[in-house]
Design a protein around this motif. Structure first.
Motif, PDB file in Angstrom:
ATOM      1  N   ASP A 312       0.832  -1.191   0.000  1.00  0.00           N
ATOM      2  CA  ASP A 312       0.000   0.000   0.000  1.00  0.00           C
ATOM      3  C   ASP A 312       0.868   1.242   0.000  1.00  0.00           C
ATOM      4  OD1 ASP A 312       0.949  -0.663   2.455  1.00  0.00           O
ATOM      5  OD2 ASP A 312      -0.790   0.055   3.570  1.00  0.00           O
ATOM      6  N   TYR A 327      -4.775   6.853  -0.932  1.00  0.00           N
ATOM      7  CA  TYR A 327      -4.272   5.639  -0.288  1.00  0.00           C
ATOM      8  C   TYR A 327      -4.609   4.478  -1.204  1.00  0.00           C
ATOM      9  CZ  TYR A 327      -3.684   1.962   3.185  1.00  0.00           C
ATOM     10  OH  TYR A 327      -3.282   0.842   3.851  1.00  0.00           O
TER      11      TYR A 327
ATOM     12  N   GLU B  39       5.607   1.810   9.325  1.00  0.00           N
ATOM     13  CA  GLU B  39       4.268   1.277   9.528  1.00  0.00           C
ATOM     14  C   GLU B  39       4.210   0.558  10.859  1.00  0.00           C
ATOM     15  OE1 GLU B  39       2.590  -0.466   5.864  1.00  0.00           O
ATOM     16  OE2 GLU B  39       2.116  -2.148   7.173  1.00  0.00           O
ATOM     17  N   ARG B  41       1.835  -1.598  13.535  1.00  0.00           N
ATOM     18  CA  ARG B  41       0.581  -2.329  13.731  1.00  0.00           C
ATOM     19  C   ARG B  41       0.326  -2.490  15.218  1.00  0.00           C
ATOM     20  NH1 ARG B  41      -1.672  -4.868   9.502  1.00  0.00           N
ATOM     21  NH2 ARG B  41      -0.391  -4.904   7.621  1.00  0.00           N
ATOM     22  N   GLU B  78      -9.690  -3.338   8.377  1.00  0.00           N
ATOM     23  CA  GLU B  78      -8.474  -2.688   8.841  1.00  0.00           C
ATOM     24  C   GLU B  78      -8.677  -1.181   8.823  1.00  0.00           C
ATOM     25  OE1 GLU B  78      -3.956  -3.702   7.940  1.00  0.00           O
ATOM     26  OE2 GLU B  78      -4.910  -2.673   6.278  1.00  0.00           O
ATOM     27  N   VAL B  80      -6.668   2.306   8.872  1.00  0.00           N
ATOM     28  CA  VAL B  80      -5.312   2.789   8.603  1.00  0.00           C
ATOM     29  C   VAL B  80      -5.248   4.272   8.917  1.00  0.00           C
ATOM     30  CG1 VAL B  80      -3.490   2.928   6.890  1.00  0.00           C
ATOM     31  CG2 VAL B  80      -5.182   1.116   6.738  1.00  0.00           C
ATOM     32  N   HIS B  82      -3.037   7.520   8.736  1.00  0.00           N
ATOM     33  CA  HIS B  82      -1.838   8.163   8.204  1.00  0.00           C
ATOM     34  C   HIS B  82      -1.584   9.430   8.997  1.00  0.00           C
ATOM     35  CE1 HIS B  82      -2.667   5.550   4.735  1.00  0.00           C
ATOM     36  NE2 HIS B  82      -1.368   5.617   4.568  1.00  0.00           N
ATOM     37  N   VAL B  93       2.475   5.428   9.602  1.00  0.00           N
ATOM     38  CA  VAL B  93       1.217   4.757   9.321  1.00  0.00           C
ATOM     39  C   VAL B  93       0.917   3.845  10.499  1.00  0.00           C
ATOM     40  CG1 VAL B  93      -0.048   3.378   7.661  1.00  0.00           C
ATOM     41  CG2 VAL B  93       1.875   4.759   6.904  1.00  0.00           C
ATOM     42  N   LYS B  95      -1.734   0.943  11.830  1.00  0.00           N
ATOM     43  CA  LYS B  95      -2.798   0.062  11.346  1.00  0.00           C
ATOM     44  C   LYS B  95      -3.335  -0.773  12.482  1.00  0.00           C
ATOM     45  CE  LYS B  95      -1.181  -0.407   6.629  1.00  0.00           C
ATOM     46  NZ  LYS B  95      -0.742  -1.314   5.585  1.00  0.00           N
ATOM     47  N   THR B  96      -4.612  -1.011  12.417  1.00  0.00           N
ATOM     48  CA  THR B  96      -5.212  -1.905  13.407  1.00  0.00           C
ATOM     49  C   THR B  96      -6.352  -2.644  12.730  1.00  0.00           C
ATOM     50  OG1 THR B  96      -6.223  -2.039  15.583  1.00  0.00           O
ATOM     51  CG2 THR B  96      -6.782  -0.139  14.257  1.00  0.00           C
ATOM     52  N   ARG B  97      -6.655  -3.828  13.237  1.00  0.00           N
ATOM     53  CA  ARG B  97      -7.651  -4.658  12.571  1.00  0.00           C
ATOM     54  C   ARG B  97      -8.754  -5.086  13.513  1.00  0.00           C
ATOM     55  NH1 ARG B  97      -5.559  -8.363   7.712  1.00  0.00           N
ATOM     56  NH2 ARG B  97      -4.219  -6.829   6.728  1.00  0.00           N
TER      57      ARG B  97
END
Lengths: 381, 165, 374
Positions: A312, A327, B39, B41, B78, B80, B82, B93, B95-97
């Motif tokens: 990405d 994005y 990134e 997570r 997810e 995201v 930024h 970045v 990210k989490t799910r």
């Protein structure tokens, strides 16, 4: 509030203070909402007590549509987001795909993109100038603004064949080389724009009534602007010097000499002035870019079928309205993106609208909304 | 002379990596590079704490939420984030799910007010509930719309009749 | 009064009424054409020579249009309101003289009659806004009432000063024809420029023209009191606006520009209406010219301007004229001495006000220029 349609004649009277509040619906058909934006205002006399914005009337599902299109085809969707700054939109998208694929862009193509995008920025700000004049009640600016914008559109038509939905930027370059006589035509245009710009300045910038109407209106603290994610001329009017062309330079902006105008108070007048000065800067950027415009190919080496690797990317660029972000999620090996999220600057700017309008007069509400220069195609996507 | 966005341009050792690791500490599921961006997570339970810490840390000062996207990975949703800092040239970045049959993520509206409409949009299009958000009424879709048009499982109907018609 | 008199009056009223309506169509055409020229456009050009029939075509279209009435309005008042706005403006023309003998009714108190009738149209506006049961209309009519009441004062004070002044030269100081005679060859514009400016400002506000068109404010309240009207009912509002403008221009001509007097106007009486219309057209053109570049004020700024500047200035103007006229009565001055004295004082006052405003403007502009001179 969620179920309040704002259409019924609900006058709410406070039992203690005997004060009555009037709920008034503005939009989606209203001359000052610049498209199909709608807000429900709660008034106390002429004062605005509360605002509740409604968007989504122009939602076309661009993001979901993009999941069913080839990478090359999606440029057309971006033309239709911010439909008064088409080149700037296309540019951010093609840069996103180029970043994901690691495509080299020939220098000439980069300069062509820059020239067209900066011209488009001028066109967009001229449109703002005209409609903002209308928002404050003046008729002349719109004629001056549109006259000069039309000249820019004619150049665009000569380059791309279309006045608005160009679909001219390709991943790896541009569709075709500039037409003959482009450079002298743009130079002549820049001279005309300078004259028109002076005329435009004389009509509104020092108008007593215009200053009365805009100075000190709609200002919120710079921290709040940032907190809401407000970008572009609105943020810079608040005194925060954040321009992606300088802060996170892309393309050849680093080689060019330009200045980022900033305001002090963040009121409507500062927003207007920042945009006007940006026109000046963009004229100088285009002139410099024309001087440096190199020869060479306009299309890089790009595979015939675009299949970005898995991963990405997030790419953003400075649009006339602020920070446009794309994005792009690619699942690898497919010809279509897995997910495409568009961060429209107008969308984020609008979040700060209630804070700006609250407590001002009803007449200021339209002036403040006009100073945000929203484009609903980008808000609703 | 290119756009400067090529992956090989990015230095894989960002000065903020150590600091991010420190702040995320045990909450970090992974810290890696994707192109030129770092990134991070984290689990959904810790997202608000991590975001608040990232924003309040003076060395990082992620005061600008650039974008909040929701991605449908079929079995998981997810979110995201930024982030960028205006005082430092940093980008990050996060990210989490959340599993798709229990789609909720705590709201970060308390950290950045700008998360407001992004979260409402995510709730609209993906059915991802941002828990604690004060007003999750439909933003982009009209009231009474059935289904989540952003999800992969949503089939776009041939012709849509307007609600209330 | 014999039957013949009645018939004569009826015919004159009929001719006058239709003449005004046609003239108003002309005024609207002139505005569109003048605005277009000021904005690098062509304006109406297809219907008739130079598009002069465009407004007539528009009026016919409006008459043929469906007259839509929303379900929630108060029917009686909704239909009554256009008439209430329409009638007062035309009642004014009963006393407006086109020449020494070209007047329907030369009232001895014509000035008071005009002041009284002018205030009537606000009733129609308020009723229209209220009966429409629309919030935009309500806001528009409330704004209209506030604005008309505020700007009535400077207007009336300016008019009264004219009456006072005329009293020195004629025995019919409150008849419009008398005022024109009193002016002789020196129009009151020269003697009382401050009064003229105040009258013009008041007239702009009364007719709700830019920069005072707050009651309509298309960008805010979408037309104000007339939102719910359509077809010829809306057309009546529109025509009344321009009839009001023409009336105000006529009044300004009578009160300040010497009415029908001009070169050889005494020898060739047919020139008199011509001079009057030329002067009127000049004032109307000034109003168009003001409209083109200026933005609109906000309601609080409008009120501040009325109560902080226009009303005090008009009071001072009235006081000065009254004092000087009183002194003349006491001392038995010659007429020209009075005129010159008033003229000097008024010019000094007007220039002083102008300098005061310009100073403030420059001060404010300097701030902005400094801030943006980078």
């Amino acid at each position: 509030m969620a179920t309040d349609t704002g259409l019924s004649a609900n006058i709410v009277r406070d039992p203690v203070t005997e004060q009555a509040e009037l709920s008034i619906n503005m939009g989606p058909q209203h001359p000052a909402t610049h498209g199909v934006f709608r807000m429900v205002l709660t008034l106390d006399g002429e004062r605005v007590v509360d605002v509740y914005p409604h968007i989504g009337y122009l939602h076309r599902g661009s993001e979901r549509l993009a999941e069913g299109e080839n990478f090359q085809q999606i440029t057309t969707l971006f033309d239709r987001l911010d439909y008064v700054a088409n080149f700037n939109n296309e540019w951010v998208y093609v840069r996103a795909v180029e970043k994901a694929m690691g495509v080299e862009v020939p220098e000439r193509a980069d300069y062509i993109r820059l020239i067209l995008s900066e011209l488009n920025r001028i066109a967009s700000h001229l449109l703002f100038y005209g409609t903002y004049g209308l928002d404050t009640g003046a008729m002349n600016p719109v004629m001056i603004g549109f006259r000069d914008r039309e000249r820019i559109q004619q150049i665009f038509e000569g380059v791309t064949g279309a006045r608005m939905m160009h679909n001219y930027f390709r991943i790896g370059g541009v569709k075709e080389d500039l037409p003959d006589g482009f450079v002298p035509a743009v130079r002549a245009l820049l001279d005309q724009l300078k004259v028109g710009y002076e005329e435009a300045r004389g009509t509104l910038t020092e108008s007593e009534i215009f200053i009365e109407r805009t100075a000190g209106i709609g200002a919120i603290p710079p921290e709040d602007l940032l907190d809401y994610g407000v970008t572009g001329p609105l943020l810079r009017a608040g005194g925060i010097d954040y321009d992606i062309r300088k802060a996170d330079p892309y393309s050849v902006y680093e080689e060019l000499d330009f200045r980022v105008p900033t305001g002090q108070t963040g009121d409507c007048y500062d927003r207007y002035m920042v945009r006007m000065l940006e026109i000046e800067q963009s004229i100088s950027i285009v002139a410099q870019a024309l001087d440096r415009l190199p020869d060479g190919p306009v299309m890089g080496r790009v595979p015939r079928i675009l299949r970005p690797p898995e991963g990405d990317v997030y790419v953003h660029g400075e649009n006339p309205r602020g920070d446009l972000g794309v994005y792009l999620v690619s699942s690898g090996g497919t010809v279509q993106p897995y997910r495409l999220k568009i961060r429209g600057p107008s969308f984020c700017n609008l979040m700060a609208l209630p804070a700006m309008i609250r407590g001002s007069y009803l007449a200021d509400a339209t002036v403040i909304l006009g100073s945000m220069d929203i484009v609903l195609g980008e808000v609703d996507r | 002379m290119t756009s400067g966005d090529r992956p090989e341009d990015s230095a894989p050792s960002s000065p903020i990596e150590e600091r991010v690791r420190e702040i995320a500490a045990d909450n970090a599921q992974s810290v890696e590079y994707s192109f030129d961006e770092l990134e991070l997570r984290v689990s959904r339970e810790s997202i608000v704490d991590v975001c608040a810490a990232l924003k309040s840390d003076p060395d990082l000062d992620f005061n600008y939420l650039r974008c909040l996207s929701v991605v449908d990975w079929q079995d998981e949703l997810e979110a995201v984030y930024h982030l960028a800092s205006l005082s430092h040239p940093h980008k990050l970045v996060v990210k989490t799910r959340a599993p798709i049959d229990d789609p909720w993520i705590p709201t970060t509206i308390g950290v950045w007010k700008g998360a407001d409409w992004h979260e409402r949009e995510g709730h609209d299009l993906f059915g991802l509930e941002f828990r604690g958000h004060p007003d999750l009424s439909p933003l982009i879709l009209y009231e009474g719309f059935e289904g989540f048009p952003g999800r992969k499982s949503y089939e776009i109907p041939e012709q849509v009749t307007f609600y209330g018609d | 009064m014999s039957l013949l008199d009645l018939i004569t009056i009826a015919i004159i009223v009929f001719v006058l009424f239709n003449g005004i309506l046609t003239a108003v169509l002309g005024v609207i055409w002139a505005e569109r054409k003048a605005l277009a020229r000021l904005q690098q456009r062509v304006g109406p050009s297809r219907t008739g020579p130079s598009g002069i029939l465009q407004t007539a075509a528009d009026a016919i279209k409006l008459m043929l249009k469906e007259d839509v009435r929303p379900g929630s309005v108060n029917v009686v008042i909704f239909y009554l309101a256009p008439l209430l706005i329409f009638t007062p403006i035309f009642m004014l023309w009963m006393v407006l003289p086109f020449g020494p003998d070209w007047v329907l009714s030369d009232l001895g108190i014509g000035l008071f009659y005009i002041v009284a009738i002018l205030g009537l149209s606000v009733v129609g506006h308020v009723l229209a806004g209220w009966a429409s049961n629309n919030k935009y209309a309500l806001l528009g009519s409330a704004r209209n009432a506030a604005q008309l009441i505020s700007y009535e004062l400077p207007l009336v004070f300016a008019v009264l000063a004219v009456g006072l002044l005329a009293q020195t030269a004629t025995d019919r100081p409150f008849s419009l024809a008398g005022i024109v005679e009193a002016q002789g060859s020196v129009p009151y514009l020269v003697i009382m420029p401050l009064g003229f400016i105040l009258f013009l400002v008041g007239a702009l506000a009364e007719t709700a023209r830019i920069p005072f068109d707050i009651p309509h404010a298309e960008e805010e309240i979408v037309g104000g009191a007339f939102v719910e009207y359509s077809g010829i009912r809306w057309g009546v509002f529109f025509l009344t606006e321009y009839a009001g403008l023409a009336t105000m221009a006529f009044l300004a001509t009578i009160l300040f520009l010497g009415g029908w007097t001009g070169p050889f106007s005494d020898q060739v009486p047919i020139l008199q209406p011509f001079y009057l219309l030329v002067k009127m057209a000049a004032i109307i053109l000034i109003v168009f010219w003001i409209r083109a570049p200026l933005p609109r004020l906000r309601i609080d700024q409008l009120m501040a301007f009325a109560w902080k500047l226009a009303i005090p200035a008009s009071l001072v103007n009235l006081l000065v004229v009254a004092t000087i006229v009183w002194v003349q009565h006491q001392n038995g001055w010659e007429l020209w001495v009075t005129s010159v004295t008033i003229s000097v004082v008024s010019i000094v006052l007007a220039v002083a006000t102008g300098i005061f405003i310009q100073r403030r403007r420059e001060q404010r502009l300097r701030q902005f220029r400094q801030r943006w001179a980078q």
